[in-house]
Design an enzyme around this catalytic site. Sequence first.
Site, PDB file in Angstrom:
ATOM      1  N   THR A   1      72.701 127.888  57.977  1.00 41.61           N
ATOM      2  CA  THR A   1      72.670 127.748  59.431  1.00 41.61           C
ATOM      3  C   THR A   1      73.452 128.838  60.137  1.00 41.61           C
ATOM      4  OG1 THR A   1      72.402 125.339  59.259  1.00 41.61           O
ATOM      5  CG2 THR A   1      73.242 126.187  61.336  1.00 41.61           C
TER       6      THR A   1
ATOM      7  N   SER B   1      70.329 126.671  52.557  1.00 34.86           N
ATOM      8  CA  SER B   1      71.160 126.289  51.406  1.00 34.86           C
ATOM      9  C   SER B   1      70.397 125.413  50.423  1.00 34.86           C
ATOM     10  CB  SER B   1      72.421 125.564  51.879  1.00 34.86           C
ATOM     11  OG  SER B   1      72.097 124.380  52.598  1.00 34.86           O
TER      12      SER B   1
ATOM     13  N   THR C   1      75.673 124.556  55.346  1.00 32.88           N
ATOM     14  CA  THR C   1      76.605 123.438  55.214  1.00 32.88           C
ATOM     15  C   THR C   1      76.041 122.264  54.420  1.00 32.88           C
ATOM     16  OG1 THR C   1      75.885 122.585  57.365  1.00 32.88           O
ATOM     17  CG2 THR C   1      77.843 124.006  57.332  1.00 32.88           C
ATOM     18  N   ASP C   2      74.703 122.180  54.262  1.00 30.42           N
ATOM     19  CA  ASP C   2      74.143 121.047  53.534  1.00 30.42           C
ATOM     20  C   ASP C   2      74.598 121.013  52.081  1.00 30.42           C
ATOM     21  OD1 ASP C   2      72.888 120.129  55.776  1.00 30.42           O
ATOM     22  OD2 ASP C   2      70.904 120.895  55.255  1.00 30.42           O
TER      23      ASP C   2
END
Length: 361
Positions: A44, A81, A115-116
């Site tokens: 992101t 990710s 961030t996932d």
Amino acid sequence: MRTWLRSWIAACVTCLPLVAPPPAARAAQPDERPVVRLVATGGTIANRTGSRLTAAELTASVPALDGRIVVEAEQFSNVASGALTRDDWLRLARRVNRTLAARDDLAGVVVTSGTDTLEETAYFLNLTVRSERPVVVVGAMRPPGTVGYDGAANLRQGLRVAAEPAARGRGVLVVLNNEINAARDVSKTHAQRLHAFTAGSRGLVGVVDRDRVLFYRRPLHRHTRWTEFDLAGVERLPRVDILMTYLDAPGDLVRAAVEAGAEGLVVAAAGAGSTTEDQRVAIGEALDRGRPVVITTRTGGGRILPRRPRPDPDAAPNDPRYSPLRIEAEDLTPIKARILLMLALTRTRDGAEIQRMFQQY
């Protein structure tokens, strides 16, 4: 007359101002600013509409560092990710290790991540980077171009931490929202909010304030150069699957994972390690087939305690709770227990040794 003229000229010469030598004659001053390598993987933080920011563009977006840090940008990948694979992890860890081994002048490394899966990537690097110099993982909860984009601020904070001498020897660190967390402890606990990454009751490692980087504690579990996980001879990471316990959860998913090629399993059990009866039977079958099974908790907090002594062996000879391949995950979350089991299986298939690793890492 000549004597008077000579005296007047000498007096004028002594009054002349000193003239600095031309710039070319000055000695070159060494650049003592810390050098930090930025390794961008995507996510992101780079995901602007229509295209992705490159590592160089991310570096250019960082608010001024007042000339205090030299940033070198490197594009490792530029994907979501969720598109990263176990092979990418191997390549990334090797790349960071090679960079640090070849560059004594580097203060540290910053890795950008979506961030996932950020907490997973950070913990994998925490176990496989063979250096005490800081490796910092950063990301963003909002993409570029949106109101409140946090990527530039998080990257700036991560660069400051990587350049900070006090960050050495603390393992891989996760920096978002002005907070520093240990890779082992941190989890993403909210789907949208900027304050999404927390370490729960373990607390922060430190904070990034306007005036300085401040540390509160050191992680105590083994990490980075103090681990036993050397990737030099590892060509692939074993497949390890995660299954969850819930009301009336069937055991056929356990059997399906084993049949599909899982070399180990992680169970996100209820409470302090409970499973359904059908799962218990299927877990026993997996253990009998030589597959280690790690028991974690789905609650998000607390330890899986060591098993009680075996009762009369004749009373429960096939009870999977007493198999040497049944591993208690301590307080690791299911996704981090999966990472540690994958790395453990590159070293051993001995249940007692794997259990030792879960107690130390």
